[in-house]
Design a protein around this motif. Structure first.
Motif, PDB file in Angstrom:
ATOM      1  N   ILE A  39       0.853  -1.190   0.000  1.00 50.88           N
ATOM      2  CA  ILE A  39       0.000   0.000   0.000  1.00 50.88           C
ATOM      3  C   ILE A  39       0.888   1.238   0.000  1.00 50.88           C
ATOM      4  O   ILE A  39       1.812   1.358   0.809  1.00 50.88           O
ATOM      5  N   ILE A  40       0.604   2.186  -0.918  1.00 46.22           N
ATOM      6  CA  ILE A  40       1.333   3.444  -0.986  1.00 46.22           C
ATOM      7  C   ILE A  40       0.520   4.498  -0.231  1.00 46.22           C
ATOM      8  O   ILE A  40      -0.589   4.872  -0.650  1.00 46.22           O
ATOM      9  N   GLU A  41       1.047   4.971   0.871  1.00 48.42           N
ATOM     10  CA  GLU A  41       0.274   5.835   1.759  1.00 48.42           C
ATOM     11  C   GLU A  41       0.158   7.262   1.222  1.00 48.42           C
ATOM     12  O   GLU A  41      -0.794   7.971   1.559  1.00 48.42           O
ATOM     13  N   ASN A  42       1.110   7.715   0.409  1.00 45.64           N
ATOM     14  CA  ASN A  42       1.047   9.086  -0.126  1.00 45.64           C
ATOM     15  C   ASN A  42       0.572   9.111  -1.577  1.00 45.64           C
ATOM     16  O   ASN A  42       0.909  10.011  -2.346  1.00 45.64           O
ATOM     17  N   HIS A  43      -0.241   8.123  -1.963  1.00 45.98           N
ATOM     18  CA  HIS A  43      -0.660   8.027  -3.363  1.00 45.98           C
ATOM     19  C   HIS A  43      -1.546   9.192  -3.781  1.00 45.98           C
ATOM     20  O   HIS A  43      -1.517   9.604  -4.952  1.00 45.98           O
ATOM     21  N   THR A  65      -6.612   2.622  -8.205  1.00 47.08           N
ATOM     22  CA  THR A  65      -5.564   1.997  -7.404  1.00 47.08           C
ATOM     23  C   THR A  65      -4.433   2.960  -7.061  1.00 47.08           C
ATOM     24  O   THR A  65      -4.171   3.934  -7.781  1.00 47.08           O
ATOM     25  N   ASP A  66      -3.742   2.661  -5.972  1.00 47.35           N
ATOM     26  CA  ASP A  66      -2.508   3.370  -5.657  1.00 47.35           C
ATOM     27  C   ASP A  66      -1.370   2.913  -6.574  1.00 47.35           C
ATOM     28  O   ASP A  66      -0.401   3.636  -6.790  1.00 47.35           O
ATOM     29  N   THR A  67      -1.505   1.717  -7.150  1.00 45.77           N
ATOM     30  CA  THR A  67      -0.447   1.154  -7.996  1.00 45.77           C
ATOM     31  C   THR A  67      -0.245   1.945  -9.278  1.00 45.77           C
ATOM     32  O   THR A  67       0.888   2.156  -9.720  1.00 45.77           O
ATOM     33  N   GLU A  68      -1.332   2.396  -9.900  1.00 45.04           N
ATOM     34  CA  GLU A  68      -1.203   3.137 -11.149  1.00 45.04           C
ATOM     35  C   GLU A  68      -0.379   4.406 -10.955  1.00 45.04           C
ATOM     36  O   GLU A  68       0.315   4.862 -11.876  1.00 45.04           O
ATOM     37  N   VAL A  69      -0.418   4.951  -9.734  1.00 43.34           N
ATOM     38  CA  VAL A  69       0.404   6.120  -9.418  1.00 43.34           C
ATOM     39  C   VAL A  69       1.886   5.805  -9.638  1.00 43.34           C
ATOM     40  O   VAL A  69       2.632   6.613 -10.197  1.00 43.34           O
ATOM     41  N   ILE A  70       2.321   4.608  -9.197  1.00 43.44           N
ATOM     42  CA  ILE A  70       3.741   4.259  -9.335  1.00 43.44           C
ATOM     43  C   ILE A  70       4.115   4.132 -10.809  1.00 43.44           C
ATOM     44  O   ILE A  70       5.183   4.579 -11.232  1.00 43.44           O
ATOM     45  N   ARG A  88      14.549   3.683  -9.195  1.00 46.67           N
ATOM     46  CA  ARG A  88      15.224   4.136  -7.973  1.00 46.67           C
ATOM     47  C   ARG A  88      14.721   5.510  -7.553  1.00 46.67           C
ATOM     48  O   ARG A  88      14.450   5.764  -6.374  1.00 46.67           O
ATOM     49  N   ALA A  89      14.563   6.418  -8.509  1.00 50.28           N
ATOM     50  CA  ALA A  89      14.059   7.749  -8.187  1.00 50.28           C
ATOM     51  C   ALA A  89      12.604   7.701  -7.742  1.00 50.28           C
ATOM     52  O   ALA A  89      12.182   8.446  -6.845  1.00 50.28           O
ATOM     53  N   ALA A  90      11.824   6.806  -8.332  1.00 41.97           N
ATOM     54  CA  ALA A  90      10.403   6.703  -7.977  1.00 41.97           C
ATOM     55  C   ALA A  90      10.219   6.170  -6.564  1.00 41.97           C
ATOM     56  O   ALA A  90       9.439   6.732  -5.775  1.00 41.97           O
ATOM     57  N   VAL A  91      10.915   5.094  -6.217  1.00 46.15           N
ATOM     58  CA  VAL A  91      10.697   4.500  -4.893  1.00 46.15           C
ATOM     59  C   VAL A  91      11.169   5.427  -3.785  1.00 46.15           C
ATOM     60  O   VAL A  91      10.683   5.350  -2.649  1.00 46.15           O
ATOM     61  N   ALA A  92      12.094   6.311  -4.087  1.00 46.02           N
ATOM     62  CA  ALA A  92      12.538   7.276  -3.087  1.00 46.02           C
ATOM     63  C   ALA A  92      11.419   8.227  -2.681  1.00 46.02           C
ATOM     64  O   ALA A  92      11.468   8.850  -1.621  1.00 46.02           O
ATOM     65  N   ARG A  93      10.382   8.313  -3.522  1.00 47.94           N
ATOM     66  CA  ARG A  93       9.266   9.212  -3.240  1.00 47.94           C
ATOM     67  C   ARG A  93       8.046   8.489  -2.659  1.00 47.94           C
ATOM     68  O   ARG A  93       7.033   9.130  -2.370  1.00 47.94           O
ATOM     69  N   LEU A  94       8.125   7.181  -2.529  1.00 46.82           N
ATOM     70  CA  LEU A  94       6.989   6.400  -2.043  1.00 46.82           C
ATOM     71  C   LEU A  94       7.039   6.258  -0.528  1.00 46.82           C
ATOM     72  O   LEU A  94       8.079   5.955   0.042  1.00 46.82           O
ATOM     73  N   HIS A  95       5.866   6.425   0.106  1.00 40.77           N
ATOM     74  CA  HIS A  95       5.719   6.164   1.529  1.00 40.77           C
ATOM     75  C   HIS A  95       4.763   4.985   1.692  1.00 40.77           C
ATOM     76  O   HIS A  95       3.668   4.999   1.122  1.00 40.77           O
ATOM     77  N   GLY A  96       5.177   3.994   2.436  1.00 38.70           N
ATOM     78  CA  GLY A  96       4.316   2.837   2.639  1.00 38.70           C
ATOM     79  C   GLY A  96       5.083   1.549   2.466  1.00 38.70           C
ATOM     80  O   GLY A  96       6.300   1.492   2.658  1.00 38.70           O
ATOM     81  N   ALA A  97       4.362   0.501   2.119  1.00 42.15           N
ATOM     82  CA  ALA A  97       4.963  -0.820   1.923  1.00 42.15           C
ATOM     83  C   ALA A  97       4.774  -1.243   0.481  1.00 42.15           C
ATOM     84  O   ALA A  97       3.705  -1.038  -0.094  1.00 42.15           O
TER      85      ALA A  97
END
Length: 632
Positions: free
Chosen positions: A120-124, A142-147, A164-173
């Motif tokens: 789950i991406i909390e800041n989606h 979905t929160d997934t389409e955001v990624i 790598r740049a994208a996951v640095a901006r994700l909050h959650g699991a």
């Protein structure tokens, strides 16, 4: 819960992807899909990413793939358990990004980015708003389409750098696997809070990603377990891993392990469902779990550093962290630990523990219980306890290669085998066996277990498989009870002492698979409120072993009967509780003392199972539930 499979190869990997999803079906899911690189095999079509998705079973997805002739050497696949957005095709994974400005009506054309995601991406919501301002159009909830759109927006010729740049901006699991249209022989994965493994094919010529090594059973047994914060780059015949700090990791840091994973698609044999099969496998599972136990010694729980004896000598209390069925096994263990080992014990629901202020004690043994060893809430609670300074940790777990085992100082590995049914049965009873051994080991280390007591307990443990066979022989009587329960919509379960958690587990099983509303109470609490619910339409199940609370329990039974309630009593042979009008009694084959919870839970499993069968529910895959809960 959700499942991920990915592959990079020079052969057609579509059958491997779909078969991997089938091996993960035991986790539970409500949609599935596959996306492949259109140009990753010679003669397989034009450039771009193509996909197939379904809200039916994986078998329907396989038929869809075969009908369209989908073939590729690079691809990703997914089973989804809905969190954000209903289980509909447009919310199913893999998700595409076509770049900014593409309308939802064009969503099925070949994509630029394809992505699957567990977690789950909390800041989606904030990311979605930002991406919408940049012209990205969303076709799902979905929160997934955001990624997927975020990766696309950051892409500048190198997929690994964009991820790598994208996951640095994700909050959650999350655990993710990503494809990009212009890099046809590449899959990039990342994990933070959700499991992800790398599989190395024979000779290293093909590489795989999966959320569970079981997905790769029969394909490869060479597995690399990715750690928190890892990113992995899979290309033809080679891979790279970077850690949470962004630095490359060598083979010593992330070694290849041989893992003999077993497919979840085991043969049912004479059974109607996996749950029934697994109920009847409990004598063997208990025997396997206790195999090699010749005496009670701390070394039974040693981890890599053989530290159990030292740890047990340096603790004053126990804190148990678990969820669901595993939490109920912890509640039973509390009775054992305080009675036999005389050690203060606290049992916490893992999902609640880290969100409240607690009083840590470094002389506490933190015990986690998990079937999969990947339960997100329990892992988070474990890490929270360690941050509070409680470094002595032990897990009772069914998967030796899981994150829970790797992160705990000590471990007892149960040997229930693969449990396909979502509603846990043999995992629960083997957890109880492991927790009883822990109780005896702690009692011994505290000077509270004599040689005579040790011998008696070991004899009782070794007899458990035979005793369980006797309980399983009661199945025809429980089928008769189930015919009554199938016509009801509510039920009460009662127990006292260490059988109150067994009543809780019985109510949970009935809820999970028959969808009958069921609650459990300590029997003494009846007159403090629940008695108001009792009518002839509210069956009351009572766990009645012949222990020191039996006479109190008999009084509680009479309270129910006086209000017109109908009782279903699981009684030991010498309890002198007889069947009469409104009281149905099944006699247990033998009284089993402190280990009787392992026996009394089995009839409750069978009652739930046959009630669900009578109501025609999907026993192995109950609605809205998942096997391995890897999101909070």
């Amino acid at each position: 819960m959700c499942g991920i499979v990915g592959a990079v190869s020079q052969r057609n990997i579509v059958p491997i992807l779909v078969q991997g999803l089938q091996r993960l079906e035991y986790r539970g899911y409500d949609s599935c899909g596959v996306a492949v690189q259109g140009q990753s095999l010679p003669g397989t079509g034009s450039a771009g990413l193509v996909r197939a998705r379904s809200t039916a079973r994986v078998a329907e997805l396989m038929a869809q793939v075969e009908h369209t002739g989908l073939r590729a050497g690079t691809g990703i696949a997914h089973t989804r358990w809905a969190t954000h957005g209903a289980p509909q095709v447009h919310n199913a994974h893999p998700h595409f990004s076509h770049g900014p400005g593409v309308a939802p009506a064009e969503a099925e054309r070949p994509g630029r980015v394809a992505l699957v995601h567990n977690g789950i991406i909390e800041n989606h919501e904030a990311l979605r708003a930002e991406l919408e301002q940049r012209g990205y159009v969303f076709s799902s909830q979905t929160d997934t389409e955001v990624i997927a759109h975020l990766v696309d927006s950051l892409y500048d010729g190198d997929l690994f750098a964009a991820v790598r740049a994208a996951v640095a901006r994700l909050h959650g699991a999350f655990a993710i696997a990503v494809l990009y249209r212009d890099e046809p022989h590449r899959v990039v994965g990342a994990r933070a809070g959700s499991p992800l493994v790398l599989g190395v094919g024979e000779g290293g010529t093909e590489l795989f990603l999966a959320s569970d090594a079981m997905a790769l059973a029969g394909v490869t047994d060479q597995i690399v377990y990715l750690e928190e914060g890892d990113l992995v780059d899979l290309q033809l015949g080679r891979y790279w891993i970077t850690g949470a700090d962004g630095q490359p990791l060598d083979a010593a840091a992330r070694p290849v392990r041989t893992v003999l994973a077993h497919s979840g698609a085991a043969e049912l044999g004479p059974y109607r469902h996996y749950m029934q099969k697994e109920i009847f496998e409990q004598p063997r599972a208990i025997a396997d779990t206790l195999e090699g136990v010749q005496g009670i010694v701390p070394e039974l729980f040693d981890g890599a550093n053989a530290a159990a004896w030292r740890v047990f000598k340096n603790i004053d209390k126990v804190l148990i962290l678990a969820c669901g069925t595993s939490y109920y096994s912890g509640l039973v263990a509390r009775y054992w630990l305080e009675d036999i080992a005389a050690i203060p014990t606290q049992v916490e629901v893992a999902s609640e523990y880290r969100y409240r202020t607690s009083v840590p004690d470094p002389r506490t043994l933190v015990v986690t219980i998990s079937q999969s060893g990947e339960t997100a809430d329990t892992l988070a609670a474990l890490r929270h306890a360690k941050k509070l300074g409680m470094q002595h940790t032990l897990t009772v777990c069914n998967v030796a290669t899981s994150a829970m085992v790797r992160e705990c100082e000590l471990a007892y590995i149960t040997r229930a085998g693969v449990e396909v049914g979502v509603a846990s049965t043999k995992a629960f009873t083997t957890q109880l066996a492991g927790l009883f051994l822990l109780t005896l080991a702690l009692a011994q280390s505290r000077g509270r277990l004599s040689e005579e007591q040790e011998a008696q307990h070991l004899q009782a443990l070794r007899h458990l498989p035979v005793a369980l066979q006797g309980v399983l022989a009661l199945e025809p009587l429980l089928i008769s009870w189930a015919e009554d329960f199938a016509r009801k919509e509510n039920a009460l379960f009662l127990g006292r002492g260490l059988h109150y958690p067994i009543a809780l587990e019985g109510a949970l099983k009935l809820k999970e698979i028959s969808y009958i509303h069921a609650e459990a109470y300590p029997a003494g609490e009846l007159k403090h409120g629940p008695l108001a619910l009792v009518t002839d339409q509210m069956p009351v199940v009572t766990v009645a072993p012949n222990d020191q609370l039996l006479e109190k329990l008999k009084s509680n039974i009479q309270e129910v009967r006086a209000r017109g309630g109908v009782l279903y009593v699981l009684a030991d042979a010498d309890t002198r509780i007889a069947s009469s009008e409104g009281i149905h009694v099944i006699r247990m084959p033998e009284h089993y003392g402190v280990l009787s919870p392992l026996l009394h839970v089995v009839p409750l499993q069978l009652l739930a199972y046959h009630t669900a069968c009578a109501r025609g529910t999907d026993v192995d895959k109950p609605r809205n539930l998942a096997k391995s809960v890897t999101v909070e």
